[in-house]
Design an enzyme around this catalytic site. Structure first.
Site, PDB file in Angstrom:
ATOM      1  N   SER A   1     -18.298 -38.737   2.511  1.00 18.91           N
ATOM      2  CA  SER A   1     -19.207 -37.602   2.795  1.00 18.91           C
ATOM      3  C   SER A   1     -18.644 -36.022   2.619  1.00 18.91           C
ATOM      4  O   SER A   1     -17.937 -35.964   1.493  1.00 18.91           O
ATOM      5  CB  SER A   1     -20.324 -37.693   3.749  1.00 18.91           C
TER       6      SER A   1
ATOM      7  N   ASP B   1     -28.695 -43.482  -1.813  1.00 16.61           N
ATOM      8  CA  ASP B   1     -28.126 -42.255  -0.808  1.00 16.61           C
ATOM      9  C   ASP B   1     -29.103 -41.300  -1.099  1.00 16.61           C
ATOM     10  O   ASP B   1     -29.223 -40.708  -2.270  1.00 16.61           O
ATOM     11  CB  ASP B   1     -26.868 -42.030  -1.295  1.00 16.61           C
TER      12      ASP B   1
ATOM     13  N   HIS C   1     -26.386 -44.030   2.612  1.00 15.26           N
ATOM     14  CA  HIS C   1     -25.203 -43.129   2.841  1.00 15.26           C
ATOM     15  C   HIS C   1     -24.409 -43.725   3.802  1.00 15.26           C
ATOM     16  O   HIS C   1     -24.294 -43.574   5.172  1.00 15.26           O
ATOM     17  CB  HIS C   1     -25.864 -41.790   3.484  1.00 15.26           C
TER      18      HIS C   1
END
Length: 260
Positions: free
Chosen positions: A104, A190, A219
């Site tokens: 991320s 995601d 995610h």
């Protein structure tokens, strides 16, 4: 490299399967888990609900970041210099490193680190800054006292649910395109970093040196064997010097055949 709201130890806990696979394939290797320099308050964390008055907006959390997005429409990341300085300190004290892995916001940072260590990148920043003094300058923390980069270029980067810094101020990270071999993981479900954002970063990397893998999840960092095999196969290619010699390849769960 940790994602937004994580810490080094917490990211380590979430990536033990990846660590085990890499250490098994490369017995002399070790992984390092720095913590971002910016502590987050509950108010900084989306969806945080305090359990009590003691855990209100100003309470301490075990959550950190490499940088923060400024409020409103400002095209700035707050604290990016501090985040990059922490990474440079880690390289000096614990490196040099063969590669960088991030999730991320940490995935975005991993691509940035790979970019900053490439030959000619400092000159690209200087040229961009000379044209527009508002542009982000090459971080001084990545330059040693002798004028050399903090370490040689990394051999690979692995980016899970990563994205590119979306503002023109940061264009020198991606122009010219990143040439370091990068393995990108996208989650088809995601919703925090959707495919469109992920592909902006993918398109900022040279086609001949990248890999793109789509997993059928959200995610998170996938830890099933097929995804771990993809990582090990990619790292082996990079260590053996063949990753930049093949055209871009995209894989998904239906047709994966790894190593690449």
């Amino acid at each position: 490299m940790l994602g937004f709201t994580q810490s080094g130890p917490r990211f380590h806990d979430k990536t033990r399967a990846l660590e085990k696979a890499l250490v098994k394939a490369f017995p002399s290797s070790s992984l390092h888990y720095p913590t971002g320099p910016l502590p987050l308050r509950p108010a900084d964390i989306p969806g945080f609900v305090p359990l009590s008055q003691k855990n209100g907006e100003d309470a301490e959390t075990d959550s950190f970041a490499w940088w923060r997005r400024q409020n409103g429409d400002s095209p700035l990341y707050t604290g990016m210099d501090r985040g990059l300085e922490r990474i440079a300190e880690t390289i000096r004290h614990e490196g040099p490193f063969d590669g960088v892995v991030g999730f991320s916001q940490g995935g975005a940072a991993a691509a940035i680190v790979a970019s900053l260590l490439e030959p000619g990148r400092r000159e690209a920043f200087e040229a961009a800054y000379n044209k527009d003094p508002q542009k982000f300058k090459y971080p001084s923390s990545f330059v040693n006292d002798d004028g050399q980069a903090v370490q040689p270029p990394v051999k690979f980067a692995i980016v899970y649910s990563g994205f590119a810094a979306p503002f023109e101020l940061y264009s020198a990270f991606y122009e010219p395109k990143i040439t370091t071999p990068v393995l990108h993981f996208l989650g088809s479900l995601d919703t925090l970093v959707d495919e469109k954002r992920g592909r902006v970063l993918i398109n900022s990397c040279e086609r001949g040196s990248q890999r793109v893998v789509t997993h059928p999840g959200g995610h998170f960092l996938p830890s099933q064997k097929v995804w771990l095999d993809a990582v090990v196969g990619f790292v082996k290619e990079c260590v053996n010097g063949s990753a930049t010699k093949k055209a871009t390849k995209e894989d998904n769960v239906e047709d994966m055949d790894v190593p690449f």
